[in-house]
Design a protein around this motif. Structure first.
Motif, PDB file in Angstrom:
ATOM      1  N   THR A 140      52.549 -18.700 -15.801  1.00  0.00           N
ATOM      2  CA  THR A 140      51.885 -18.150 -16.592  1.00  0.00           C
ATOM      3  C   THR A 140      52.656 -16.926 -17.131  1.00  0.00           C
ATOM      4  O   THR A 140      52.811 -16.304 -15.717  1.00  0.00           O
ATOM      5  CB  THR A 140      50.435 -17.768 -16.895  1.00  0.00           C
ATOM      6  N   ASN A 187      44.210  -7.225 -16.731  1.00  0.00           N
ATOM      7  CA  ASN A 187      42.540  -7.918 -17.068  1.00  0.00           C
ATOM      8  C   ASN A 187      42.589  -9.331 -17.492  1.00  0.00           C
ATOM      9  O   ASN A 187      41.626 -10.060 -18.009  1.00  0.00           O
ATOM     10  CB  ASN A 187      41.841  -7.028 -19.017  1.00  0.00           C
ATOM     11  N   ASP A 188      43.929 -10.282 -17.522  1.00  0.00           N
ATOM     12  CA  ASP A 188      43.465 -11.087 -18.134  1.00  0.00           C
ATOM     13  C   ASP A 188      43.168 -12.151 -17.446  1.00  0.00           C
ATOM     14  O   ASP A 188      42.661 -11.877 -15.570  1.00  0.00           O
ATOM     15  CB  ASP A 188      45.468 -12.006 -17.737  1.00  0.00           C
ATOM     16  N   PHE A 235      52.706 -12.580 -17.489  1.00  0.00           N
ATOM     17  CA  PHE A 235      50.809 -11.696 -17.363  1.00  0.00           C
ATOM     18  C   PHE A 235      51.501 -10.213 -18.094  1.00  0.00           C
ATOM     19  O   PHE A 235      52.769 -10.051 -18.229  1.00  0.00           O
ATOM     20  CB  PHE A 235      50.985 -11.797 -15.974  1.00  0.00           C
ATOM     21  N   SER A 236      50.942  -9.808 -19.498  1.00  0.00           N
ATOM     22  CA  SER A 236      51.332  -8.227 -19.384  1.00  0.00           C
ATOM     23  C   SER A 236      49.412  -7.806 -19.186  1.00  0.00           C
ATOM     24  O   SER A 236      49.776  -6.567 -18.642  1.00  0.00           O
ATOM     25  CB  SER A 236      51.667  -8.514 -20.993  1.00  0.00           C
ATOM     26  N   ASP A 237      48.686  -8.484 -19.078  1.00  0.00           N
ATOM     27  CA  ASP A 237      47.628  -7.531 -19.357  1.00  0.00           C
ATOM     28  C   ASP A 237      46.507  -7.916 -17.994  1.00  0.00           C
ATOM     29  O   ASP A 237      46.563  -8.743 -17.464  1.00  0.00           O
ATOM     30  CB  ASP A 237      46.034  -8.071 -20.145  1.00  0.00           C
ATOM     31  N   ALA A 283      51.806  -7.304 -14.452  1.00  0.00           N
ATOM     32  CA  ALA A 283      51.342  -6.844 -15.586  1.00  0.00           C
ATOM     33  C   ALA A 283      51.223  -4.904 -15.114  1.00  0.00           C
ATOM     34  O   ALA A 283      50.457  -4.321 -15.163  1.00  0.00           O
ATOM     35  CB  ALA A 283      49.458  -6.844 -15.348  1.00  0.00           C
TER      36      ALA A 283
END
Length: 487
Positions: A153, A159-160, A155-157, A194
Motif C-alpha cells: 500500500t 490518518n489512513d 501511504f500519503s495521509d 506519510a
C-alpha cells in the motif's frame, strides 16, 4: 512388519529432533523400504531433503506423500511451492502448486500469503494486495497478513485507517518477537511515506528491538573487525589458472544491503546479452558447507581445489535452470567472498555498490532484514559494519584493480547515462538504451527494493537522512557531519 516400521519411524523422528539430520533421513529411508505407503514419512523425507539442498529429490518425496494420501494435502502443495519458488526459481510451477493447495482449501491462508509474495516478485501490486487482503479477511488478527497488505500500500495521509490498524496491532499484548518486528517495520514504512518522520523512527526503533530479541547473539564489533582482517590477510592475490582455462563466470554484484545492488542488477540485466540470476545462495552455501573455518581453510589450497568449487557452482546453476546468456549473481553479502570469487573465477568482473553512508545506514536500519544480520538493528552497529565494508572494498579494489568496479548510487541517480556507460564499459558490454530504463525490465525482483527498482531512476532516496537529522547522532559520531554540517 508394521510394528517394525512404526518403531523405525519413531526413531527417525527422534533423530530429527536431535538435529541428526543425515541419520534421520537414513532411518526414514529404512522405514519406507519396509512400507512405502507411509505418507507422513514421505513428507518428513521431503523436509529433510529440502534442508539438505536436494530440491528435486524433495519434490519427488512430496509427490510420493500426495500419492500415498497424506492428510492436509494443501500443506504439501505449499511445501512444493516453496521449493519451486525459492530453490528452483520456477515461478509458474510454484504458482500452480499454490493454486492446487487453494483448490483443496480455498481458505488456506499460508497459500494466499505465498501467492501474494509471487505476485509481488513479479511486480503485480494489485494482485498481491488482493491475495493479502483475502488472507486478512479470513484471519483479521493475522499479523503477517496485515503487514503484507501494508507493504503493498502507498501511504500519503497520516490518518489512513490502515496506519491506525497497524498502530493498534503493534500495541497488542501477547505478540511474539517476530510479529512485533513484522508490524513495527510495516508501521515505520507507512509513517515514513506519510511524512511522520519522528513517529516513523520510533516505530523502526521498536521493530529493531524486537528483531534483536530473535538473534542468537548480539553484534560483536571486535569479531567483525577480526573477520575482515582475516579476509584481507588470506585473499591478497588471485591464483594462477591452468593453461586453456575458459572463464564463463557470472557478473557478481555485491555490497552493503540497501546500497543499490538490485538496481545495478536491473541495469545490467536489461542488456540483451545478460540474464538476471538474482540473489543466488550458491557461494554462501559453499562457504558454510565446505570451507569452514573460513577463510583460513583456504590457505595454500591448489588451483585444482578451486576448479572443483567452480564445477560445483556451475552444476548448481544448471540445476536452477539458469544456463544460457551471461548471468548476474547479485547477493549483497558476497562482498565478503570477492577473494574466493577471484580464485574460483579468475577473470570474473565484480561490481561493488556504494551509497552515502547516512542514507545507507538508515536504510539498513529501516529494512526488515534477517535477525542473524545483527549489525542491522542499531545505528551504532550498522555504522561499524559499514566501515568494515568500506575497508574490505578498498582492499578488493587494490588487489583486483581491473576486475572490481564501484558503482556509486548517488552518482548514478544524478547522472544516469554517464554512470551506466562507465559500468557497461567495465563489463565490456556495448551500449544499449534499455539499460537506461531498468524499471521497464521484466523478471522477478525478490528484495526489499522490489517496488523501488520498478520506478524510473530518481533522486528521492539521496539525502533521505535529512528527514531524520534529530535521530542520527551515532552516524555523525561514526562519519562526521555530512558535508561538514547537518543542513
Amino acid at each position: 512388519m508394521a510394528v517394525d516400521a512404526d518403531a523405525l519411524s519413531r526413531r527417525a523422528a527422534s533423530l530429527y529432533r536431535a538435529s541428526r539430520f543425515e541419520a534421520a533421513l537414513q532411518a526414514y529411508r529404512e522405514v519406507l523400504a519396509i512400507d512405502p505407503d507411509r505418507p507422513d514419512d514421505w513428507l518428513n523425507v521431503g523436509l529433510l531433503l529440502r534442508q539438505a539442498g536436494r530440491a528435486h529429490d524433495a519434490l519427488a518425496a512430496y509427490d510420493r506423500a500426495l500419492e500415498a494420501g497424506v492428510c492436509n494435502p494443501e500443506e504439501v502443495h505449499l511445501n512444493r511451492a516453496v521449493v519451486l519458488s525459492d530453490d528452483l526459481l520456477d515461478t509458474p510451477a510454484a504458482r500452480a502448486s499454490l493454486e492446487s493447495a487453494l483448490a483443496i482449501n480455498p481458505e488456506f491462508v499460508p497459500a494466499l500469503l505465498n501467492l501474494g509474495n509471487l505476485f509481488e516478485d513479479e511486480g503485480d501490486r494489485k494482485a498481491a494486495k488482493a491475495a493479502y487482503a483475502k488472507a486478512l479477511a479470513l484471519q483479521p488478527g493475522n499479523i503477517l497478513a496485515l503487514t503484507r497488505v501494508a507493504e503493498v500500500t502507498r501511504f500519503s495521509d497520516p490518518n489512513d485507517p490502515l496506519i491506525a490498524r497497524l498502530s493498534a496491532a503493534v500495541s497488542r499484548h501477547g505478540l511474539t518477537p517476530i510479529e512485533r518486528a513484522d508490524v513495527g517495520f510495516a508501521l515505520g514504512r507507512a509513517l515514513d511515506q506519510a511524512k511522520q518522520f519522528d513517529l516513523a523512527f520510533s516505530a523502526y526503533a521498536e521493530a529493531n528491538e524486537a528483531s534483536r530479541a530473535l538473534a542468537r547473539n548480539a553484534y560483536d564489533p571486535l569479531a567483525a573487525s577480526g573477520f575482515v582482517d582475516a579476509l584481507i590477510e588470506e585473499f591478497d592475490s588471485t591464483v594462477q589458472t591452468e593453461a586453456g582455462y575458459c572463464d564463463d563466470s557470472p557478473i557478481f554484484i555485491c555490497g552493503m544491503f540497501r546500497s543499490g545492488s538490485t538496481l545495478a542488477e536491473r541495469i545490467i540485466s536489461s542488456h540483451s546479452r545478460v540474464s538476471a540470476g538474482g540473489e543466488l545462495p550458491i557461494l554462501p552455501q559453499l562457504v558454510r558447507n565446505r570451507l569452514q573455518p573460513y577463510p583460513t581453510s583456504l590457505t595454500d589450497c591448489p588451483e585444482a581445489f578451486y576448479a572443483e568449487l567452480r564445477s560445483q557452482y556451475r552444476d548448481e546453476i544448471e540445476v536452477m535452470g539458469l544456463g544460457g546468456r551471461q548471468l548476474t549473481d547479485k547477493r549483497p553479502d558476497n562482498f565478503l567472498h570477492v577473494g574466493l570469487i577471484k580464485r574460483m573465477f579468475p577473470n570474473a568482473k565484480v561490481v561493488l555498490t556504494r551509497r552515502n553512508p547516512f542514507d545507507n545506514c538508515l536504510s539498513v536500519f529501516f529494512a526488515h532484514l534477517a535477525p542473524e544480520l545483527t549489525y542491522a538493528s542499531s545505528l551504532d552497529s550498522v555504522a561499524h559494519w559499514y566501515a568494515q565494508y568500506e575497508r574490505l572494498a578498498a582492499h578488493w579494489q587494490s588487489t583486483f584493480p581491473h576486475d572490481v568496479y564501484v558503482m556509486d548510487y548517488d552518482r548514478l541517480v544524478m547522472a544516469p547515462r554517464e554512470e551506466i556507460e562507465r559500468l557497461l564499459g567495465f563489463l565490456r558490454l556495448e551500449w544499449e538504451d534499455a539499460c537506461l530504463n531498468p524499471h521497464r525490465g521484466e523478471g522477478q525482483v525478490r528484495t526489499a527494493s522490489a517496488w523501488q527498482v520498478r520506478e524510473p531512476l530518481y533522486t528521492g532516496s539521496s539525502g533521505r537522512w535529512r528527514n531524520y537529522r534529530d535521530h542520527i547522532d551515532p552516524l555523525v559520531d561514526a562519519f562526521g557531519p555530512p558535508g561538514g554540517r547537518l543542513t
